[in-house]
Design an enzyme around this catalytic site. Structure first.
Site, PDB file in Angstrom:
ATOM      1  N   SER A  15       0.834  -1.209   0.000  1.00  0.00           N
ATOM      2  CA  SER A  15       0.000   0.000   0.000  1.00  0.00           C
ATOM      3  C   SER A  15       0.868   1.258   0.000  1.00  0.00           C
ATOM      4  CB  SER A  15      -0.976   0.003   1.180  1.00  0.00           C
ATOM      5  OG  SER A  15      -0.308   0.168   2.397  1.00  0.00           O
ATOM      6  N   LEU A  94      16.652  -7.305   7.315  1.00  0.00           N
ATOM      7  CA  LEU A  94      17.663  -6.306   7.670  1.00  0.00           C
ATOM      8  C   LEU A  94      18.565  -6.039   6.469  1.00  0.00           C
ATOM      9  CD1 LEU A  94      18.923  -7.286  11.248  1.00  0.00           C
ATOM     10  CD2 LEU A  94      17.688  -5.213  10.574  1.00  0.00           C
ATOM     11  N   ILE A  95      18.927  -4.774   6.281  1.00  0.00           N
ATOM     12  CA  ILE A  95      19.822  -4.404   5.184  1.00  0.00           C
ATOM     13  C   ILE A  95      21.265  -4.697   5.617  1.00  0.00           C
ATOM     14  CG2 ILE A  95      20.668  -2.428   3.829  1.00  0.00           C
ATOM     15  CD1 ILE A  95      17.816  -3.297   3.080  1.00  0.00           C
ATOM     16  N   HIS A 111       8.289   3.027   9.618  1.00  0.00           N
ATOM     17  CA  HIS A 111       7.987   2.072  10.692  1.00  0.00           C
ATOM     18  C   HIS A 111       6.746   2.538  11.446  1.00  0.00           C
ATOM     19  CE1 HIS A 111       8.904  -1.059  13.589  1.00  0.00           C
ATOM     20  NE2 HIS A 111       8.587  -0.192  14.529  1.00  0.00           N
TER      21      HIS A 111
HETATM   22  C1  GRF Z   1       3.830  -0.483   6.857  1.00  0.00           C
HETATM   23  O1  GRF Z   1       2.933  -0.380   7.919  1.00  0.00           O
HETATM   24  C2  GRF Z   1       5.192  -0.025   7.247  1.00  0.00           C
HETATM   25  O2  GRF Z   1       5.173   0.895   8.284  1.00  0.00           O
HETATM   26  C3  GRF Z   1       5.860  -1.287   7.704  1.00  0.00           C
HETATM   27  O3  GRF Z   1       5.342  -2.289   6.890  1.00  0.00           O
HETATM   28  C4  GRF Z   1       4.050  -1.932   6.448  1.00  0.00           C
HETATM   29  C5  GRF Z   1       3.994  -2.133   4.967  1.00  0.00           C
HETATM   30  O4  GRF Z   1       2.696  -2.022   4.488  1.00  0.00           O
HETATM   31  N1  GRF Z   1       7.297  -1.153   7.617  1.00  0.00           N
HETATM   32  P1  GRF Z   1       2.407  -2.026   2.917  1.00  0.00           P
HETATM   33  O5  GRF Z   1       2.989  -3.298   2.337  1.00  0.00           O
HETATM   34  O6  GRF Z   1       3.055  -0.792   2.343  1.00  0.00           O
HETATM   35  O7  GRF Z   1       0.925  -1.989   2.799  1.00  0.00           O
END
Ligand code: GRF
Length: 191
Positions: A15, A94-95, A111
């Site tokens: 998303s 992790l990168i 995050h």
């Molecule tokens: C998001 O909530 C982001 O904060 C976290 O992973 C989720 C990814 O969601 N790191 P989407 O795949 O972009 O819908």
């Protein structure tokens, strides 16, 4: 304002990838997503990349001898696509040092908590479990740690009494979907 090529790294729904593509289409983000990097087969973000005509590098980590080996391949793909910035959007890995060395201070992550609170997996569940009244979204530079890099942007939201996970997740994602494209544009402007 300089136009930049960015790569989005994702492992799932995508998303945030869509939010970035929509911001570009609306002229709110002056960038091209020149590569989607995905480490999982058959996840929704792959269909979304196809819909937007974004080139995909999909790989299976297990088919490489080491993290260094697959990251070297990713760096080759990024170089080929002339990528200047790496945007992690739900990339569940992790990168490693190979990518960090190739893109110093050019990798960012989003995050779903107010870091340094609730790093790692299921930040939304962690916040609900802890009973905090405020949580939010953080965008930060990526370093070798788990959600430990320098903070670039944050937005807080209140958790309502009795709020369930679905509702909180939706409200967090609504913030993510405008905060991420907006913050990326600020970063591109600064360079
Ligand atoms: C998001 O909530 C982001 O904060 C976290 O992973 C989720 C990814 O969601 N790191 P989407 O795949 O972009 O819908």
């Amino acid at each position: 304002m300089t136009h930049s090529n960015i790569a989005v790294f994702a492992s799932g729904t995508g998303s945030n990838f869509v939010a970035i593509m929509e911001a570009i289409e609306l002229g709110k983000l002056d960038a091209t997503v020149s590569l989607l990097v995905c480490d999982k087969p058959e996840v929704k973000v792959l269909e979304k990349a196809e819909r937007y005509g974004v080139p995909v590098f999909a790989f299976q980590p297990k088919s490489y001898p080491s993290k260094q080996a697959f990251e070297q391949e990713i760096v080759a793909q990024l170089t080929e696509a002339n990528v200047a910035w790496i945007v992690l959007a739900g990339y569940m890995r992790l990168i490693g040092q190979t990518l960090l060395d190739a893109y110093p201070s050019k990798i960012v992550n989003i995050h779903p908590s107010l870091l340094p609170a609730f790093p790692g997996l299921d930040a939304i569940g962690q916040a609900l479990q802890a009973g905090v009244q405020v949580t939010g979204v953080t965008i930060h530079y990526v370093d070798a740690g788990m959600d430990t890099g320098k903070i670039i942007a944050q937005q807080a939201l209140s958790i309502e009494p009795e709020e369930d996970r679905t509702s909180l997740q939706q409200r967090i994602q609504t913030i993510e979907h405008y905060l991420y494209p907006q913050t990326i544009q600020h970063l591109l402007n600064d360079k």
